[in-house]
Design a protein around this motif. Structure first.
Motif, PDB file in Angstrom:
ATOM      1  N   ARG A 125       0.837  -1.195   0.000  1.00 38.93           N
ATOM      2  CA  ARG A 125       0.000   0.000   0.000  1.00 38.93           C
ATOM      3  C   ARG A 125       0.878   1.254   0.000  1.00 38.93           C
ATOM      4  O   ARG A 125       2.010   1.232   0.494  1.00 38.93           O
ATOM      5  CB  ARG A 125      -0.907   0.031   1.229  1.00 38.93           C
ATOM      6  N   ASN A 178      -5.164   3.475   1.740  1.00 41.14           N
ATOM      7  CA  ASN A 178      -5.909   2.372   1.122  1.00 41.14           C
ATOM      8  C   ASN A 178      -5.828   2.492  -0.395  1.00 41.14           C
ATOM      9  O   ASN A 178      -6.831   2.585  -1.101  1.00 41.14           O
ATOM     10  CB  ASN A 178      -7.370   2.397   1.584  1.00 41.14           C
ATOM     11  N   GLU A 179      -4.577   2.488  -0.864  1.00 41.82           N
ATOM     12  CA  GLU A 179      -4.313   2.636  -2.289  1.00 41.82           C
ATOM     13  C   GLU A 179      -3.116   1.768  -2.654  1.00 41.82           C
ATOM     14  O   GLU A 179      -2.078   1.847  -2.000  1.00 41.82           O
ATOM     15  CB  GLU A 179      -4.025   4.102  -2.617  1.00 41.82           C
ATOM     16  N   PRO A 180      -3.235   0.912  -3.664  1.00 37.56           N
ATOM     17  CA  PRO A 180      -2.126   0.005  -4.012  1.00 37.56           C
ATOM     18  C   PRO A 180      -0.865   0.774  -4.382  1.00 37.56           C
ATOM     19  O   PRO A 180      -0.910   1.793  -5.070  1.00 37.56           O
ATOM     20  CB  PRO A 180      -2.668  -0.775  -5.220  1.00 37.56           C
TER      21      PRO A 180
END
Length: 321
Positions: free
Chosen positions: A152, A208-210
């Motif tokens: 993340r 909450n982001e790849p």
């Protein structure tokens, strides 16, 4: 020796699922003809070896032929796959033995644990040749490690430069490196890979982001290249001083190109010992003279002599005016 090679073939196929004769021969340092004979021997011993011919083909094991390693937690398994200090293993002639042991462990893991083990091997690198022996507080290290496992993005606040200016950075974490007792976060920002000293991170938040992770990124290779670049920029002239508390706060700003490395050592006067790097001796001499009686040259002795000579010359000059 052949028995070890046959076992290695089975383990390699368990880990990689399918490999060509050329790949196996290169990995085991034998000829492709030897690999073919080994496959016949394995098949004759009851090992379910199958061959797929043509483009994209290779050797593989039939079905779920494998062993499993039990009794270890996922965290314990990951700890076994953290990158080892390869130079020390090479000095002991154990590098091939270590590779073999790691391969056997990886092949015998249940599939649920194998991904975590591979991640630990690729994302944590240990470099035992430290910059210094000074211990540093790294309260945000667990958060950085979690971001690596989860893949993340990270939002951090970081103290940058000699004046410790706080900046905010949105990063794609790529790995952690231990340089002696000092931890570094390796991360990409705007497609540029950089290193961040973990002790200078004052805030860290997992988003909450790849994270965007290049498929061809190799942490160990990056760190080796980065270390080589850093070493080539290290100042050519190093000096050691005793510094009075009255001027501690000015040390890092007195010389634009001076690289100050403080120590924990103090003397009976309460003065602190520091190591400072300069490009040339003349810069060190001017730096020392600028602090007057608040800085004492410890070494090299030649610098001490030049500081004394420069001070005397200054007194003589003003005395004659």
């Amino acid at each position: 020796m052949r028995a070890d090679r046959l076992l290695s073939i089975v383990l390699l196929l368990q880990v990689h699922h399918q490999m060509t004769s050329r790949d196996l021969a290169a990995r085991l340092e034998v000829s492709e003809r030897t690999i073919h004979r080994d496959m016949e021997a394995l098949s004759g011993a009851g090992i379910p070896i199958v061959a797929a011919r043509g483009l994209g083909g290779g050797w593989s094991l039939l079905g779920e032929y494998r062993t499993t390693l039990t009794g270890l937690t996922e965290a314990e398994i990951q700890s076994l796959f953290v990158t080892k200090p390869t130079k020390l293993l090479a000095d002991l002639h154990l590098e091939k033995a270590a590779d073999g042991a790691q391969l056997k462990l990886l092949a015998s893991l249940p599939s649920a644990f194998r991904q975590g083990a591979e991640r630990a091997r690729q994302r944590i690198h240990i470099d035992v040749s430290g910059w210094s022996k000074r211990e540093e507080a790294v309260p945000f290290l667990p958060i950085l490690q979690e971001a690596l496992w989860l893949e993340r993005k990270l939002l951090i606040e970081y103290e940058r430069g000699e004046n410790c200016e706080t900046v905010e950075r949105l990063l794609n974490p790529l790995g952690l490196v231990a340089k002696g007792s000092v931890w570094y976060l390796v991360a990409s920002i705007d497609e540029t890979v950089r290193s961040y000293r973990v002790s200078r991170i004052t805030h860290a938040e997992i988003l909450n982001e790849p994270a965007l992770i290049p498929s061809d990124f190799n942490l160990a290779n990056y760190w080796e290249q980065s270390s080589s670049t850093f070493k080539s920029s290290v100042p050519n002239y190093l000096a050691t001083f005793w510094v009075s508390p009255a001027v501690w706060s000015r040390l890092r700003f007195a010389g634009r190109f001076a690289r100050v490395n403080e120590t924990d050592e103090t003397d009976a006067r309460g003065w602190k010992k520091v190591h400072v790097g300069f490009d040339v001796e003349e810069m060190a001499c001017e730096y020392a003279v600028s602090f007057g009686p608040n800085l004492e040259v410890v070494e090299p002795p030649s610098l001490r002599e030049k500081v004394v000579a420069m001070t005397k010359a200054t007194l003589e000059f003003y005395g004659s005016v």
